[in-house]
Design an enzyme around this catalytic site. Sequence first.
Site, PDB file in Angstrom:
ATOM      1  N   LYS A  80       0.820  -1.217   0.000  1.00  0.00           N
ATOM      2  CA  LYS A  80       0.000   0.000   0.000  1.00  0.00           C
ATOM      3  C   LYS A  80       0.851   1.263   0.000  1.00  0.00           C
ATOM      4  O   LYS A  80       0.461   2.270  -0.587  1.00  0.00           O
ATOM      5  CB  LYS A  80      -0.957   0.011   1.210  1.00  0.00           C
ATOM      6  CG  LYS A  80      -2.105  -0.971   1.053  1.00  0.00           C
ATOM      7  CD  LYS A  80      -3.269  -0.618   1.971  1.00  0.00           C
ATOM      8  CE  LYS A  80      -4.409  -1.605   1.785  1.00  0.00           C
ATOM      9  NZ  LYS A  80      -5.472  -1.421   2.775  1.00  0.00           N
ATOM     10  N   LYS A 119      -5.048 -10.087  -7.185  1.00  0.00           N
ATOM     11  CA  LYS A 119      -6.203 -10.171  -6.297  1.00  0.00           C
ATOM     12  C   LYS A 119      -7.323  -9.241  -6.782  1.00  0.00           C
ATOM     13  O   LYS A 119      -7.052  -8.132  -7.237  1.00  0.00           O
ATOM     14  CB  LYS A 119      -5.744  -9.750  -4.898  1.00  0.00           C
ATOM     15  CG  LYS A 119      -6.672 -10.110  -3.780  1.00  0.00           C
ATOM     16  CD  LYS A 119      -6.075  -9.699  -2.438  1.00  0.00           C
ATOM     17  CE  LYS A 119      -5.986  -8.189  -2.304  1.00  0.00           C
ATOM     18  NZ  LYS A 119      -5.586  -7.729  -0.972  1.00  0.00           N
ATOM     19  N   LYS A 150     -10.728  -3.399  -4.588  1.00  0.00           N
ATOM     20  CA  LYS A 150     -11.486  -2.154  -4.747  1.00  0.00           C
ATOM     21  C   LYS A 150     -10.693  -1.121  -5.525  1.00  0.00           C
ATOM     22  O   LYS A 150     -11.258  -0.239  -6.140  1.00  0.00           O
ATOM     23  CB  LYS A 150     -11.770  -1.536  -3.372  1.00  0.00           C
ATOM     24  CG  LYS A 150     -12.676  -2.336  -2.484  1.00  0.00           C
ATOM     25  CD  LYS A 150     -12.658  -1.770  -1.054  1.00  0.00           C
ATOM     26  CE  LYS A 150     -13.387  -2.711  -0.117  1.00  0.00           C
ATOM     27  NZ  LYS A 150     -13.216  -2.391   1.286  1.00  0.00           N
TER      28      LYS A 150
HETATM   29  P1  TYM Z   1     -10.833  -5.280   3.734  1.00  0.00           P
HETATM   30  O1  TYM Z   1     -11.813  -4.210   4.011  1.00  0.00           O
HETATM   31  O2  TYM Z   1      -9.751  -5.027   2.745  1.00  0.00           O
HETATM   32  O3  TYM Z   1     -11.592  -6.587   3.257  1.00  0.00           O
HETATM   33  C1  TYM Z   1     -12.687  -7.118   3.987  1.00  0.00           C
HETATM   34  C2  TYM Z   1     -12.634  -8.627   3.957  1.00  0.00           C
HETATM   35  O4  TYM Z   1     -12.669  -9.095   2.610  1.00  0.00           O
HETATM   36  C3  TYM Z   1     -11.585  -9.984   2.384  1.00  0.00           C
HETATM   37  N1  TYM Z   1     -11.133  -9.848   0.995  1.00  0.00           N
HETATM   38  C4  TYM Z   1     -11.001 -10.864   0.137  1.00  0.00           C
HETATM   39  N2  TYM Z   1     -11.230 -12.184   0.273  1.00  0.00           N
HETATM   40  C5  TYM Z   1     -11.012 -12.970  -0.803  1.00  0.00           C
HETATM   41  N3  TYM Z   1     -10.598 -12.488  -1.999  1.00  0.00           N
HETATM   42  C6  TYM Z   1     -10.357 -11.176  -2.195  1.00  0.00           C
HETATM   43  N4  TYM Z   1      -9.960 -10.722  -3.389  1.00  0.00           N
HETATM   44  C7  TYM Z   1     -10.550 -10.292  -1.090  1.00  0.00           C
HETATM   45  N5  TYM Z   1     -10.428  -8.954  -0.914  1.00  0.00           N
HETATM   46  C8  TYM Z   1     -10.773  -8.702   0.347  1.00  0.00           C
HETATM   47  C9  TYM Z   1     -10.515  -9.543   3.368  1.00  0.00           C
HETATM   48  O5  TYM Z   1      -9.596 -10.592   3.631  1.00  0.00           O
HETATM   49  C10 TYM Z   1     -11.338  -9.182   4.580  1.00  0.00           C
HETATM   50  O6  TYM Z   1     -11.645 -10.326   5.349  1.00  0.00           O
HETATM   51  N6  TYM Z   1      -7.748  -5.108   7.687  1.00  0.00           N
HETATM   52  C11 TYM Z   1      -9.035  -5.584   7.204  1.00  0.00           C
HETATM   53  C12 TYM Z   1     -10.216  -5.053   8.013  1.00  0.00           C
HETATM   54  C13 TYM Z   1     -10.100  -5.231   9.487  1.00  0.00           C
HETATM   55  C14 TYM Z   1     -10.286  -6.447  10.205  1.00  0.00           C
HETATM   56  C15 TYM Z   1     -10.124  -6.102  11.584  1.00  0.00           C
HETATM   57  C16 TYM Z   1     -10.568  -7.759   9.837  1.00  0.00           C
HETATM   58  C17 TYM Z   1      -9.829  -4.258  10.400  1.00  0.00           C
HETATM   59  N7  TYM Z   1      -9.849  -4.775  11.650  1.00  0.00           N
HETATM   60  C18 TYM Z   1     -10.209  -7.066  12.573  1.00  0.00           C
HETATM   61  C19 TYM Z   1     -10.665  -8.719  10.841  1.00  0.00           C
HETATM   62  C20 TYM Z   1     -10.500  -8.374  12.194  1.00  0.00           C
HETATM   63  C21 TYM Z   1      -9.221  -5.141   5.767  1.00  0.00           C
HETATM   64  O7  TYM Z   1      -8.611  -4.182   5.322  1.00  0.00           O
HETATM   65  O8  TYM Z   1     -10.197  -5.816   5.100  1.00  0.00           O
END
Ligand code: TYM
Length: 345
Positions: free
Chosen positions: A115, A207, A210
């Site tokens: 990032k 991957k 967004k």
């Molecule tokens: P974020 O917002 O990027 O994504 C949310 C969830 O979607 C999953 N994900 C995917 N799974 C499969 N294939 C993909 N291409 C894909 N893109 C996204 C992510 O693995 C995630 O589960 N840091 C985290 C948010 C967060 C969090 C937490 C999660 C903040 N605090 C505490 C668990 C526990 C994030 O940026 O997810």
Amino acid sequence: MAHFKELVFSGVQPTGNLHLGNYLGAIVKFVDLQKSHDCIYCVVDLHAITVAQDPLQLTANIREVTAAFIACGIDPKAHIIFNQSQVPEHAELAWVFNCVARLGWLNRMTQFKEKAGKDRENASVGLYAYPALMAADILVYRATHVPVGEDQKQHLELSRDIAQKFNNDFAESIARNGFNDAFFPLPEPLIQGPATRVMSLRDGTKKMSKSDPSDYSRINLTDDADAIAQKVRKAKTDPEPLPSELEGLKARPEADNLVGIFAALNGTSKADILLEYGGAQFSTFKSALVDLSVAKLGPIGAEMKRLVADQAYIDAVLADGSERAGAKARQTMNAVKDILGFVRR
Ligand code: TYM
């Protein structure tokens, strides 16, 4: 190790279009786990501001992720849906964890490197410290299970390291304050099923994300039937028919991805899908995938639109969830303050 009551926690960033990766990698599991566990699902707005956000857009995105949770089938009464900034204990515990986590640990985080890119000097301190806030999100509820996609695995390992170091560093004080041998559980990642890493529809080695500039790389939860059909039909493939066995998907990343998506949407395994479609041309397989995607995602998109229009309802869900989450978080934070030796009212 002390015994902890099982509790599920996970979060999703309100940073733009929710897509099929978020849905299959995470939200589908959130929905399933409601049957077996108490669950807390968080719209992580504090994480969102680690990179620049337009305030009006952020507000809309927070409400949209909330609507998506509900439209996908999360019950905000039986469980908890809230946004992170309404529970200040997340940021408070994150500060404590900034003092527990080591620079060397954070330096290994691959997501920060991706990032921050080449201009690392110009990345926010928040983006660097992000994994400590993520550990705080989970541990402020002393949650034991965390459903996430594959890309969050390293952050979950760091959360376990932070919990473990806190338990070790303060072992005596933890015991003196009446907790058994550990204060924090070591949270377990739940990364399962055929779509833990959904790939871009334009490039099976990247991957689905967004931030990909091409909207054709992803299916958004708000896409209508026409958009879904177009994107699936245009998805990159190779010229061979589908194989009959899993082995045949190796070195065919686009085929592997579409089969994984099909299996996850259908609630089956990749092997089952290949039993049915082995030998088929992509044209046949894609037609079936369009039908399945529209049948599963169409109603979610429509329900999201309906819910987003009812702002008062969405905001009430978040207020209620934040109040219930906050009560739990305060208990943990009070205990943490006692363990650290702070004086409190
Ligand atoms: P974020 O917002 O990027 O994504 C949310 C969830 O979607 C999953 N994900 C995917 N799974 C499969 N294939 C993909 N291409 C894909 N893109 C996204 C992510 O693995 C995630 O589960 N840091 C985290 C948010 C967060 C969090 C937490 C999660 C903040 N605090 C505490 C668990 C526990 C994030 O940026 O997810």
